[in-house]
Design a protein around this motif. Structure first.
Motif, PDB file in Angstrom:
ATOM      1  N   ASP A  11     -35.143 -21.800  15.091  1.00 12.58           N
ATOM      2  CA  ASP A  11     -33.806 -22.240  15.513  1.00 12.58           C
ATOM      3  C   ASP A  11     -33.924 -23.679  16.279  1.00 12.58           C
ATOM      4  O   ASP A  11     -32.299 -23.780  16.081  1.00 12.58           O
ATOM      5  CB  ASP A  11     -32.772 -21.071  16.101  1.00 12.58           C
ATOM      6  CG  ASP A  11     -33.418 -20.117  14.982  1.00 12.58           C
ATOM      7  OD1 ASP A  11     -32.940 -19.703  13.465  1.00 12.58           O
ATOM      8  OD2 ASP A  11     -33.327 -18.651  15.433  1.00 12.58           O
ATOM      9  N   GLY A  12     -34.572 -24.660  16.015  1.00 11.25           N
ATOM     10  CA  GLY A  12     -34.307 -25.563  17.213  1.00 11.25           C
ATOM     11  C   GLY A  12     -34.651 -25.561  18.405  1.00 11.25           C
ATOM     12  O   GLY A  12     -33.993 -26.450  19.335  1.00 11.25           O
ATOM     13  N   ILE A  13     -34.612 -24.878  19.328  1.00 16.11           N
ATOM     14  CA  ILE A  13     -34.252 -24.251  20.429  1.00 16.11           C
ATOM     15  C   ILE A  13     -35.759 -24.471  20.789  1.00 16.11           C
ATOM     16  O   ILE A  13     -36.707 -24.222  20.771  1.00 16.11           O
ATOM     17  CB  ILE A  13     -34.008 -23.186  20.952  1.00 16.11           C
ATOM     18  CG1 ILE A  13     -32.859 -22.938  20.521  1.00 16.11           C
ATOM     19  CG2 ILE A  13     -33.974 -22.740  22.366  1.00 16.11           C
ATOM     20  CD1 ILE A  13     -31.775 -21.552  20.663  1.00 16.11           C
ATOM     21  N   THR A  14     -35.631 -25.567  21.800  1.00 19.06           N
ATOM     22  CA  THR A  14     -36.779 -25.752  22.421  1.00 19.06           C
ATOM     23  C   THR A  14     -37.486 -24.660  23.619  1.00 19.06           C
ATOM     24  O   THR A  14     -36.063 -24.242  24.604  1.00 19.06           O
ATOM     25  CB  THR A  14     -37.103 -27.354  23.355  1.00 19.06           C
ATOM     26  OG1 THR A  14     -37.177 -28.546  22.246  1.00 19.06           O
ATOM     27  CG2 THR A  14     -38.264 -27.302  24.131  1.00 19.06           C
ATOM     28  N   HIS A  15     -38.857 -24.203  24.335  1.00 17.75           N
ATOM     29  CA  HIS A  15     -39.405 -23.596  24.926  1.00 17.75           C
ATOM     30  C   HIS A  15     -40.567 -24.189  25.598  1.00 17.75           C
ATOM     31  O   HIS A  15     -41.061 -25.103  25.663  1.00 17.75           O
ATOM     32  CB  HIS A  15     -40.023 -22.149  24.426  1.00 17.75           C
ATOM     33  CG  HIS A  15     -39.116 -21.523  23.545  1.00 17.75           C
ATOM     34  ND1 HIS A  15     -38.600 -20.057  24.290  1.00 17.75           N
ATOM     35  CD2 HIS A  15     -37.961 -21.793  22.389  1.00 17.75           C
ATOM     36  CE1 HIS A  15     -38.136 -19.383  23.260  1.00 17.75           C
ATOM     37  NE2 HIS A  15     -37.429 -20.048  21.772  1.00 17.75           N
ATOM     38  N   THR A  16     -40.051 -24.245  27.262  1.00 16.72           N
ATOM     39  CA  THR A  16     -40.150 -24.829  27.681  1.00 16.72           C
ATOM     40  C   THR A  16     -40.581 -24.383  29.929  1.00 16.72           C
ATOM     41  O   THR A  16     -40.073 -23.083  29.830  1.00 16.72           O
ATOM     42  CB  THR A  16     -40.355 -26.521  28.686  1.00 16.72           C
ATOM     43  OG1 THR A  16     -41.688 -27.065  29.421  1.00 16.72           O
ATOM     44  CG2 THR A  16     -39.129 -26.788  28.786  1.00 16.72           C
ATOM     45  N   THR A  17     -41.346 -25.164  30.643  1.00 17.60           N
ATOM     46  CA  THR A  17     -41.165 -24.157  31.859  1.00 17.60           C
ATOM     47  C   THR A  17     -40.594 -25.477  33.066  1.00 17.60           C
ATOM     48  O   THR A  17     -41.139 -26.835  32.288  1.00 17.60           O
ATOM     49  CB  THR A  17     -42.246 -23.692  32.573  1.00 17.60           C
ATOM     50  OG1 THR A  17     -43.217 -24.206  32.883  1.00 17.60           O
ATOM     51  CG2 THR A  17     -42.755 -22.143  31.822  1.00 17.60           C
ATOM     52  N   VAL A  18     -39.929 -24.447  34.245  1.00 15.21           N
ATOM     53  CA  VAL A  18     -39.546 -26.286  34.748  1.00 15.21           C
ATOM     54  C   VAL A  18     -39.966 -25.706  36.379  1.00 15.21           C
ATOM     55  O   VAL A  18     -39.086 -24.672  36.611  1.00 15.21           O
ATOM     56  CB  VAL A  18     -38.187 -27.283  34.756  1.00 15.21           C
ATOM     57  CG1 VAL A  18     -37.551 -27.386  35.970  1.00 15.21           C
ATOM     58  CG2 VAL A  18     -37.622 -26.753  33.361  1.00 15.21           C
ATOM     59  N   GLY A  19     -40.856 -26.297  36.936  1.00 17.19           N
ATOM     60  CA  GLY A  19     -40.831 -25.520  38.608  1.00 17.19           C
ATOM     61  C   GLY A  19     -41.296 -23.785  38.179  1.00 17.19           C
ATOM     62  O   GLY A  19     -41.444 -22.998  39.121  1.00 17.19           O
ATOM     63  N   GLY A  20     -41.912 -23.827  37.137  1.00 16.38           N
ATOM     64  CA  GLY A  20     -42.267 -21.755  36.854  1.00 16.38           C
ATOM     65  C   GLY A  20     -40.866 -21.146  36.158  1.00 16.38           C
ATOM     66  O   GLY A  20     -41.431 -20.462  35.803  1.00 16.38           O
TER      67      GLY A  20
END
Length: 599
Positions: A36-45
């Motif tokens: 659906d175009g949603i980006t999954h990542t992490t920031v500071g865990g």
């Protein structure tokens, strides 16, 4: 429309732990983009979701901790952390806020990328080092906030269903504020407001520069198990509000969301359009935790129309659980559910609910999967959900019984009492306090309340000796030494039996608020009696009684042909009768006085 496939809207004593360590920012997080175009990542865990949207940037930082995670004796601690974390923003021009719900805490902001960075960095910095010099001030602010908060018609439903634990705490005041210390707050922040227990979402295709979301390391906390205070369902209780409220807990599903929409349509049609009983008649589907949702239905009515409103409300529920569901209604709610996917910038619109699903670890469907589920729902599916809804229903009814509808009255008294020492009320001898080694009871002719120490959620302890106890089932009991003549030594079983984690020591009460036994009203002055007069009147009574008998015999003799062959001498009889009346009348007067208590 809030359909299950897109998740919900995003609007205990702390355990001692080892000192928390902080997580270093991840230099190169793994990044993926879903269908659906949603980006999954992490920031500071922290798990993070990104999707672009035109206009200002909006971001939300969610933590899986809320009021249902607390105990009654520590209730308010999550809200207190939220307030402390936002204090340093003060009168900032940022458009920001925070919210503490049953299962989550949400910090959100709208503005430029720089505004978002300033806000999120500030929240995380405050969570790492909360301003404890503000602790007592923020407690007072929370009390003031609670005092000004309006209560809706459904207030109390959670208490009746769950008691004084888990999700029932949302119906209670933040009773733990007097007990919570700076150590408790730091520990709660260090164990619940952690990177692993958080999810971040931002309406942007890239991370704003300068984010420093360093938080303590920890673990994800699942939603708390639901407690129960209802022996059986469907159940009801009498409410004071002018409307009827129904709640039911169902498994989270697309078909449950659609059934709720149909219930709302049926209620509006029957109670407002057809019957004219209600102004508001609606139903709402609210995800509760990972696997369960609460359906809330409500209708109002004027007092003179409440009987008809209750009958029509019950008829709507009976119709649905009998399977009489119009296919046109299903198609209407299906169309509305599908329309939520026809919005511009859909990926950004999905961010808050997808972040909540990720936080709760609830399934999250792609748009294609969600559409397929909505299309697949049948009338038979809705019929099944309607039966489940009725089976778990709890209804608040305005001042009347509804056993006729097949509901059981929720308990309003405890099923038993303790066996212990009796302390009779100084105001009412029919009321007594029973104190035993395992619990305490307050008994009256038409009521009994028992709190077992092992099942006590809260005991307020006041310096004047009073104890206020709340059981797991929500029943409350107040021990006032001034009303029962009980001493501090005799209260020892309570102090020894209630778990220390449930005890909240309160500040002194205003002496005017300490109840005192009512002084019996003095009896009115007794009327004095004149003994001589009374004796004389009694003599007149005896004489009048003798003369009355004699008068009767005289009349009998005068009318007997054998005794008076010349016929009765009525002049003599009348004269003798007048003499008798002279004695009978005083006797009648004394009898009248005696009957009135004045003799």
């Amino acid at each position: 429309m809030d359909i299950e496939t897109t998740g919900p809207d995003t609007t205990g004593a702390p355990a001692a732990t080892a000192p928390a360590t902080t997580a270093a920012p991840v230099a190169a997080p793994e990044t993926t983009t879903d269908a659906d175009g949603i980006t999954h990542t992490t920031v500071g865990g922290i798990r993070t979701l990104l999707a672009p949207r035109s206009g200002p940037v909006t971001a939300g930082l969610l933590f899986r901790v809320g009021r249902a995670d607390e105990t009654l004796a520590t209730s308010g601690i999550t809200h207190l952390v939220e307030h402390l974390a936002l204090h340093r923003h003060g009168l900032s021009d940022l458009h920001y806020n925070g919210a503490t719900a049953a299962t989550y805490t949400h910090f959100h902001v709208t503005g430029t990328p720089a505004d978002v960075v300033e806000y999120l960095n500030g929240v995380c910095a405050a969570l790492r080092d909360l301003p404890m010099d503000r602790l007592e001030t923020e407690k007072e602010i929370l009390r003031t906030e609670a005092a000004g908060r309006s209560r809706g018609p459904g207030h109390g439903m959670a208490l009746w269903r769950y008691g004084s634990r888990s999700y029932g705490l949302t119906d209670y005041a933040e009773a733990g504020l007097h007990r919570i210390t700076a150590h408790n707050v730091r520990d709660w922040a260090a164990t619940r407001f952690t990177a692993e227990n958080a999810v971040l979402w931002i309406t942007s295709d890239t991370l704003p520069e300068g984010l420093d979301l360093t938080l303590p390391t920890g673990a994800w906390h699942p939603a708390p198990e639901a407690s129960s205070a209802l022996p059986a369902t469907p159940a009801y209780f009498r409410g004071d509000e002018g409307g009827l409220v129904l709640t039911s807990v169902l498994p989270r599903s697309t078909k449950a969301g659609l059934l709720t929409e149909i219930l709302g349509k049926e209620l509006f049609r029957a109670l407002r359009q057809k019957g004219g009983y209600s102004y508001t008649a609606a139903a709402e589907y609210v995800p509760r935790d990972t696997d369960s949702a609460t359906v809330v239905a409500y209708a109002d009515a004027l007092p003179e129309k409440q009987d008809a409103m209750v009958g029509a409300f019950v008829d709507v529920l009976a119709k649905l659980r009998a399977g009489r569901i119009e296919h046109t209604d299903l198609e209407a709610v299906r169309t509305a559910a599908l329309a939520q996917f026809d919005v511009p910038e859909l990926a950004a619109a999905k961010l808050p609910t997808q972040a909540m699903n990720l936080l709760m670890r609830h399934r999250d469907l792609t748009v294609a999967e969600a559409r397929a589920e909505i299309e697949a729902v049948t009338v038979a599916d809705l019929h099944e959900v309607a039966r489940e809804l009725w089976a778990g229903a709890l209804m608040q009814v305005p001042g009347r019984d509804v056993e006729w509808a097949g509901l059981t009255a929720a308990p309003t008294t405890s099923p038993d009492t303790v066996t212990g020492r009796r302390y009779t009320s100084l105001e009412d001898r029919s009321v007594a306090l029973l104190v035993a080694g395992d619990g305490v009871s307050l008994v009256a002719p038409d009521n009994q309340v028992t709190v077992r120490y092992a099942e006590c959620s809260l005991m307020y302890v006041f310096p004047d000796g009073a104890r206020h106890l709340v059981g797991h089932d929500g029943f409350t009991l107040t021990v006032e030494p001034t009303l029962h003549g009980i001493t501090a030594a005799e209260l020892a079983p309570l102090d020894a039996g209630v778990p220390p984690a449930a005890v909240v020591r309160m500040p002194p009460r205003d002496p005017a608020r300490i109840p005192q036994p009512r002084t019996p009203e003095p009896a009115g002055p007794k009327a004095t009696r004149n003994t001589g007069t009374t004796v004389a009147l009694w003599l007149l009574g005896l004489i009048s009684g003798f003369l009355t008998v004699l008068f009767g015999l005289l009349v009998l003799a005068e009318t007997d042909a054998e005794i008076s062959p010349d016929g009765p001498d009525w002049i003599f009889v009348t004269g003798f009768g007048i003499v008798c009346l002279m004695f009978v009348v005083p006797w009648l007067l004394v009898l009248r006085h005696r009957l009135k208590g004045k003799g």
